[in-house]
Design an enzyme around this catalytic site. Structure first.
Site, PDB file in Angstrom:
ATOM      1  N   ASP A  55       0.845  -1.192   0.000  1.00 42.32           N
ATOM      2  CA  ASP A  55       0.000   0.000   0.000  1.00 42.32           C
ATOM      3  C   ASP A  55       0.888   1.252   0.000  1.00 42.32           C
ATOM      4  O   ASP A  55       1.941   1.271  -0.637  1.00 42.32           O
ATOM      5  CB  ASP A  55      -0.918  -0.047   1.235  1.00 42.32           C
ATOM      6  CG  ASP A  55      -2.242   0.662   1.014  1.00 42.32           C
ATOM      7  OD1 ASP A  55      -2.244   1.900   0.948  1.00 42.32           O
ATOM      8  OD2 ASP A  55      -3.270  -0.030   0.918  1.00 42.32           O
ATOM      9  N   ASP A  64      -1.172   2.975  18.468  1.00 39.89           N
ATOM     10  CA  ASP A  64      -2.101   1.842  18.430  1.00 39.89           C
ATOM     11  C   ASP A  64      -1.611   0.725  17.513  1.00 39.89           C
ATOM     12  O   ASP A  64      -2.319  -0.269  17.304  1.00 39.89           O
ATOM     13  CB  ASP A  64      -3.497   2.303  17.994  1.00 39.89           C
ATOM     14  CG  ASP A  64      -4.599   1.698  18.857  1.00 39.89           C
ATOM     15  OD1 ASP A  64      -4.292   0.855  19.720  1.00 39.89           O
ATOM     16  OD2 ASP A  64      -5.772   2.067  18.663  1.00 39.89           O
ATOM     17  N   ASP A  74      10.322   0.132   1.204  1.00 42.25           N
ATOM     18  CA  ASP A  74       9.726   1.211   0.428  1.00 42.25           C
ATOM     19  C   ASP A  74      10.217   1.098  -1.016  1.00 42.25           C
ATOM     20  O   ASP A  74      11.397   1.308  -1.293  1.00 42.25           O
ATOM     21  CB  ASP A  74      10.147   2.557   1.021  1.00 42.25           C
ATOM     22  CG  ASP A  74       9.436   3.742   0.379  1.00 42.25           C
ATOM     23  OD1 ASP A  74       9.086   3.650  -0.810  1.00 42.25           O
ATOM     24  OD2 ASP A  74       9.250   4.755   1.067  1.00 42.25           O
ATOM     25  N   ASP A  79      14.024   2.455  -0.137  1.00 41.49           N
ATOM     26  CA  ASP A  79      14.757   2.345   1.122  1.00 41.49           C
ATOM     27  C   ASP A  79      13.994   1.412   2.059  1.00 41.49           C
ATOM     28  O   ASP A  79      12.991   0.812   1.674  1.00 41.49           O
ATOM     29  CB  ASP A  79      14.977   3.718   1.760  1.00 41.49           C
ATOM     30  CG  ASP A  79      13.688   4.478   2.036  1.00 41.49           C
ATOM     31  OD1 ASP A  79      12.675   3.828   2.376  1.00 41.49           O
ATOM     32  OD2 ASP A  79      13.667   5.719   1.901  1.00 41.49           O
ATOM     33  N   THR A  81      12.461   2.204   4.911  1.00 40.19           N
ATOM     34  CA  THR A  81      11.519   2.896   5.795  1.00 40.19           C
ATOM     35  C   THR A  81      10.251   3.256   5.033  1.00 40.19           C
ATOM     36  O   THR A  81      10.158   4.346   4.454  1.00 40.19           O
ATOM     37  CB  THR A  81      12.160   4.174   6.394  1.00 40.19           C
ATOM     38  OG1 THR A  81      12.630   5.007   5.329  1.00 40.19           O
ATOM     39  CG2 THR A  81      13.313   3.818   7.308  1.00 40.19           C
ATOM     40  N   HIS A  88      -3.476   6.185   3.770  1.00 34.75           N
ATOM     41  CA  HIS A  88      -4.274   5.035   3.344  1.00 34.75           C
ATOM     42  C   HIS A  88      -3.738   3.736   3.918  1.00 34.75           C
ATOM     43  O   HIS A  88      -4.482   2.917   4.491  1.00 34.75           O
ATOM     44  CB  HIS A  88      -4.289   4.992   1.811  1.00 34.75           C
ATOM     45  CG  HIS A  88      -5.222   3.965   1.238  1.00 34.75           C
ATOM     46  ND1 HIS A  88      -4.843   2.665   1.009  1.00 34.75           N
ATOM     47  CD2 HIS A  88      -6.512   4.070   0.820  1.00 34.75           C
ATOM     48  CE1 HIS A  88      -5.858   1.999   0.483  1.00 34.75           C
ATOM     49  NE2 HIS A  88      -6.883   2.836   0.359  1.00 34.75           N
ATOM     50  N   ASN A 186     -13.697   0.664  -6.635  1.00 35.47           N
ATOM     51  CA  ASN A 186     -14.714   1.627  -6.218  1.00 35.47           C
ATOM     52  C   ASN A 186     -15.464   2.281  -7.379  1.00 35.47           C
ATOM     53  O   ASN A 186     -15.999   3.379  -7.230  1.00 35.47           O
ATOM     54  CB  ASN A 186     -14.063   2.735  -5.373  1.00 35.47           C
ATOM     55  CG  ASN A 186     -13.493   2.202  -4.068  1.00 35.47           C
ATOM     56  OD1 ASN A 186     -13.965   1.206  -3.535  1.00 35.47           O
ATOM     57  ND2 ASN A 186     -12.465   2.861  -3.566  1.00 35.47           N
ATOM     58  N   SER A 256     -11.204  -0.600  -0.272  1.00 33.78           N
ATOM     59  CA  SER A 256      -9.907  -0.672   0.393  1.00 33.78           C
ATOM     60  C   SER A 256     -10.067  -0.980   1.865  1.00 33.78           C
ATOM     61  O   SER A 256      -9.219  -1.645   2.469  1.00 33.78           O
ATOM     62  CB  SER A 256      -9.161   0.657   0.242  1.00 33.78           C
ATOM     63  OG  SER A 256      -8.663   0.824  -1.061  1.00 33.78           O
TER      64      SER A 256
END
Length: 428
Positions: A55, A64, A74, A79, A81, A88, A186, A256
């Site tokens: 995503d 949380d 990524d 990278d 991170t 999203h 959608n 989603s």
């Protein structure tokens, strides 16, 4: 009298205080109630299972999501991170695995599972099929149990034609025994907007809090199940609440949001030893039927039901490869209901079953909401038996003269059980 009033007040206040101490905003999560996820947690929390959320990344330090995330990657900035600049991916992640009972925020479907965040969408939520494919392949190489693809029409991989890099990557993941879950899209069109929709991928549409198909949810060909995705209407309490950056919460609506409910149920099953297409079949077979009886274009096999999916599977055996799981050897008798998928109407519907108690087993067959067959027979505890339900003449004639198979629903009530077990059969 005073003592009685105090006792009544305590009885009213203590549950609310306990709820607030557990997850203060849990009362806003109608979506979790709708799929009965809390009831499932007595059997499974997803412990030991890993969901790859392919995503826009994740807010790694969201309070949380503490302890719920694995080091990811990524593929946008190349990278290690996968920081979420869109929100999203963090929202999707929270639906699946947000910490539950930690006295802050929200609860989730699989609070014992972990998420591998894989960023393939930029801060605007856009991406391309080559990058998405790399993300899927990376998740496969990390040996995850489930891959969640909550990808919208901004990503040029939509359209059930397939044949591109993403389609190939999905097939590689499926071949590796991974459950691949994707949002149906959608655009409200009558086809699942993801490749591989008919090849083992579990395509998920959206319903609102009234269990009606969300107006935006694509449906029809390739649709597997539906899950809460909100209504998108401009009213409070309509959409799905989850985690978003920076360290807060918000509601969103879309397929989603529906997909991670199903991915998380697959994680519950993986934690019990049920993987790959065996887990997919379990999710389809235990879905709560919506709309016309049986599988239909609007709702597929029905709405995912976490409680029903894990019922009776405690101790089902750990680990295992694709399609693994099962009751294991020894131990208590496991009840079951097996209905062969394709049968001849002229020969009746054959149901193989076993119960844990002695008593009458009731089998009913429905087509378009009408009962077309019924039989009640005694089932002895721990002893498997076959029951053949003769169908009404009108149903036999209809099956014989239809160009396509007649799709029916079989409802079986085992002795000692309070709910029907639902199976689907195609008659010719």
């Amino acid at each position: 009298m005073r003592h009685v009033l105090i006792a009544i007040l305590l009885a009213l206040l203590l549950p609310a205080a306990a709820s607030a101490a557990g997850d203060p905003r849990g009362g806003e999560q109608w979506n979790l109630d709708q799929i009965e996820s809390d009831a499932a947690h007595a059997t499974a929390t997803g412990a030991g299972a890993v969901i790859a959320v392919v995503d826009s990344g994740v807010q790694a330090d969201h309070p949380d999501l503490a302890g719920r995330l694995l080091p990811g990657h990524d593929f946008v900035d190349n990278d290690a991170t996968p920081r979420d600049g869109n929100g999203h991916g963090t929202h999707v992640t929270g639906i699946a695995v947000a910490d539950t009972g930690n006295a802050i925020g929200v609860a989730s479907v699989a609070p014992g599972a972990k998420v591998l965040p894989v960023r393939v969408l930029d801060n605007g939520g856009a991406g391309d099929s080559a990058t998405v494919a790399r993300g899927i392949d990376y998740a496969r190489e990390q040996h995850v149990d489930v891959i969640n693809l909550s990808l919208g029409s901004d990503v040029p991989l939509v359209g059930a034609v397939g044949g591109d890099e993403t389609d190939a990557a999905i097939h590689r993941a499926l071949a590796a025994g991974i459950v691949v879950v994707a949002a149906s899209g959608n655009n409200g069109v009558p086809v699942c907007e993801q490749p591989a929709a008919n090849d083992g991928l579990l395509c998920v549409g959206a319903v609102d809090k009234r269990k009606q198909r969300s107006f935006f949810s694509s449906f029809g060909s390739g649709l597997g199940v539906v899950a809460p995705g909100g209504s998108g209407l401009p009213m409070s309490g309509e959409d799905v609440l989850s985690t978003v950056p920076p360290s807060t919460y918000d509601v969103m609506a879309g397929t989603s949001q529906a997909a991670p409910h199903v991915s998380a149920v697959a994680a519950l099953l993986a934690g019990l030893g049920l993987h790959g297409q065996a887990a997919v079949k379990r999710i389809l077979d235990t879905a709560t039927d919506l709309g016309p009886a049986g599988e239909d274009a609007q709702y597929g096999h029905g709405e995912v039901n976490a409680r029903a999916a894990v019922a009776g599977l405690a101790g089902a055996g750990g680990g295992g490869g694709a399609g693994g799981g099962g009751a294991g050897s020894g131990g208590a008798v496991k009840p079951f209901v097996h209905v062969k998928r394709h049968q001849r109407a002229s020969r009746g519907v054959r149901v193989r079953l076993r119960s844990v108690a002695t008593g009458r087993a009731r089998v009913r067959v429905f087509w378009h909401g009408h009962r077309i067959g019924r039989k009640v027979r005694v089932a002895r505890a721990g002893v498997a038996r076959t029951i053949v339900v003769k169908l009404r003449r009108t149903a036999r004639r209809a099956a014989a003269h239809r160009a396509a198979e007649l799709r029916a629903k079989v409802r079986v009530r085992l002795p000692g059980e309070r709910r029907d077990r639902v199976r689907r059969v195609r008659l010719r």
